[in-house]
Write an enzyme that holds these catalytic residues in place. Structure first.
Site, PDB file in Angstrom:
ATOM      1  N   HIS A  51       1.970   4.537  -2.881  1.00  0.00           N
ATOM      2  CA  HIS A  51       2.144   5.984  -2.675  1.00  0.00           C
ATOM      3  C   HIS A  51       3.565   6.412  -3.075  1.00  0.00           C
ATOM      4  O   HIS A  51       3.762   7.412  -3.765  1.00  0.00           O
ATOM      5  CB  HIS A  51       1.934   6.335  -1.198  1.00  0.00           C
ATOM      6  N   HIS A 108       0.838  -1.202   0.000  1.00  0.00           N
ATOM      7  CA  HIS A 108       0.000   0.000   0.000  1.00  0.00           C
ATOM      8  C   HIS A 108       0.876   1.258   0.000  1.00  0.00           C
ATOM      9  O   HIS A 108       0.687   2.156  -0.833  1.00  0.00           O
ATOM     10  CB  HIS A 108      -0.907  -0.016   1.236  1.00  0.00           C
ATOM     11  N   GLU A 109       1.816   1.296   0.930  1.00  0.00           N
ATOM     12  CA  GLU A 109       2.691   2.470   1.019  1.00  0.00           C
ATOM     13  C   GLU A 109       3.630   2.557  -0.182  1.00  0.00           C
ATOM     14  O   GLU A 109       3.994   3.655  -0.614  1.00  0.00           O
ATOM     15  CB  GLU A 109       3.489   2.438   2.323  1.00  0.00           C
TER      16      GLU A 109
END
Length: 377
Positions: free
Chosen positions: A29, A25-26
């Site tokens: 980003h 998920h990170e």
């Protein structure tokens, strides 16, 4: 007799689920930010004090926090939770300011924020696509083969050969569509649209309830109409078709998640069914003990839920950022910093309250409160 996995096995399974999903998920980003020239100062798995880390040649600190219940990427210029320009940001040299998150156009900031949840959905699509290639896809038609005597289907007058076309106004094409709809709706009244002998008909029925217990002692209330399939159709799925099947299956799971959330909000399903980290840990241990296929499917489910939750329009979450970006796009100017600050404070309080609530739910499901009541009594 239940076969509950041990605590160490459960902790390991939980780490194998949450750790990689938070990282990916990170990473979504991070990679989106990097593509637009934003410098990442920190990439953390876990919150709180650093317990280990390393700094790469780009100046990004990759680290682990002591509380492994999430993670974050801190981009250059992120000097407040709302990622708004501040006096400190304005004082940066122009070259450094150009590498900050706030300096980027609105559409780039939106992509960077959305990239995390999108990555979670992509993980699920990849896993479900692989399953489709390995096991094929169930395309059993929504035709009644058998009707269980005394069942809701029998009471409604359904007969073998009837083709169900919709349940509760929602179209169904396969037997699995019917199963997914009814399982989530025990004791609910539903309109059944069908075709019998070429003629469309509609009847009403109340979905029955079946109580199931798995090998770990968990109990589930499952809705059922009492219909058996006329035939079983399992078709192979090729490499080119698999991503589409994975995408459709992911969309079906999202829809079931929305349905379940809607039932809780409207009171048709108990809030006690909301689970938190402890429940996820328990299920992780159970699924891992059942083998890699069950565990991989759980990872897909958790990844979908992680992406879905992060897209909710709650300040602090990615969806909250995207909501303010949408307002900014309509107003053609950013939301006032003080409004953002209070909104994010409120969002943080709401998230912490929800975490506390689901943790208390988990403890109740594990029998902690009953044990304490027994000790006090």
């Amino acid at each position: 007799m239940s076969q509950t996995p041990g605590i160490l096995f459960t902790v390991l399974a939980f780490a194998l689920v949450i750790g990689p999903l938070v990282f990916l998920h990170e990473l979504g980003h991070y990679l989106a930010g990097r593509a637009f020239g934003v410098k990442a100062e920190e990439f953390s798995i876990g919150f709180g004090r650093e317990i280990a880390g390393v700094t790469d040649r780009r100046g990004t600190r990759w680290k682990f926090g002591w509380l492994p219940l999430g993670g974050y990427v801190r981009f250059a210029g992120d000097m407040n939770p709302a990622s708004q320009p501040s006096p400190e940001w304005l004082q940066l040299p122009a070259a450094e300011r150009a590498k900050t998150f706030q300096s980027k156009p609105l559409w780039q900031r939106a992509i960077i924020v959305a990239a995390g949840p999108v990555t979670n959905f992509l993980v699920a699509i990849v896993i479900l696509s692989a399953f489709a290639m390995l096991f094929g896809q169930n395309r059993t038609p929504s035709v009644v083969g058998t009707v269980l005597p005394g069942s809701p289907a029998a009471a409604a007058g359904l007969q073998p050969g009837d083709r169900i076309v919709a349940l509760g106004g929602r179209s169904v094409a396969t037997y699995m569509d019917m199963v997914q709809f009814t399982q989530l709706r025990p004791n609910e009244q539903v309109r059944i649209d069908m075709v019998r002998d070429g003629q469309p008909r509609s009847v009403d029925a109340v979905i029955g309830t079946r109580l199931e217990r798995d090998r770990f002692g968990n109990e589930f209330r499952i809705g059922q109409l009492g219909i058996g399939a006329a035939e079983s159709v399992q078709v192979p799925v090729g490499v080119l078709e698999a991503p589409l099947v994975g995408l459709r299956n992911t969309a079906d799971i999202v829809r079931m998640t929305v349905d379940g959330l809607g039932q809780i909000i409207t009171g048709r399903r108990s809030v006690a069914e909301l689970g938190g980290p402890l429940k996820i840990a328990q299920v992780s241990g159970e699924r891992l003990s059942l083998g890699p296929i069950e565990f991989a499917f759980l990872i897909a489910l958790v990844s979908i839920n992680l992406g879905f939750i992060n897209l909710l329009p709650v300040p602090v979450l990615d969806g909250g950022h995207l909501l303010f970006y949408a307002v900014e796009a309509v107003r053609r100017r950013p939301v006032e910093p003080q409004v953002m600050e209070w909104a994010f404070r409120g969002g943080l309080i709401a998230i912490l309250a929800l975490m506390l609530f689901v943790t208390l739910n988990d403890l109740g499901a594990f029998g902690v409160w009953r044990s304490l009541a027994g000790l006090i009594g």
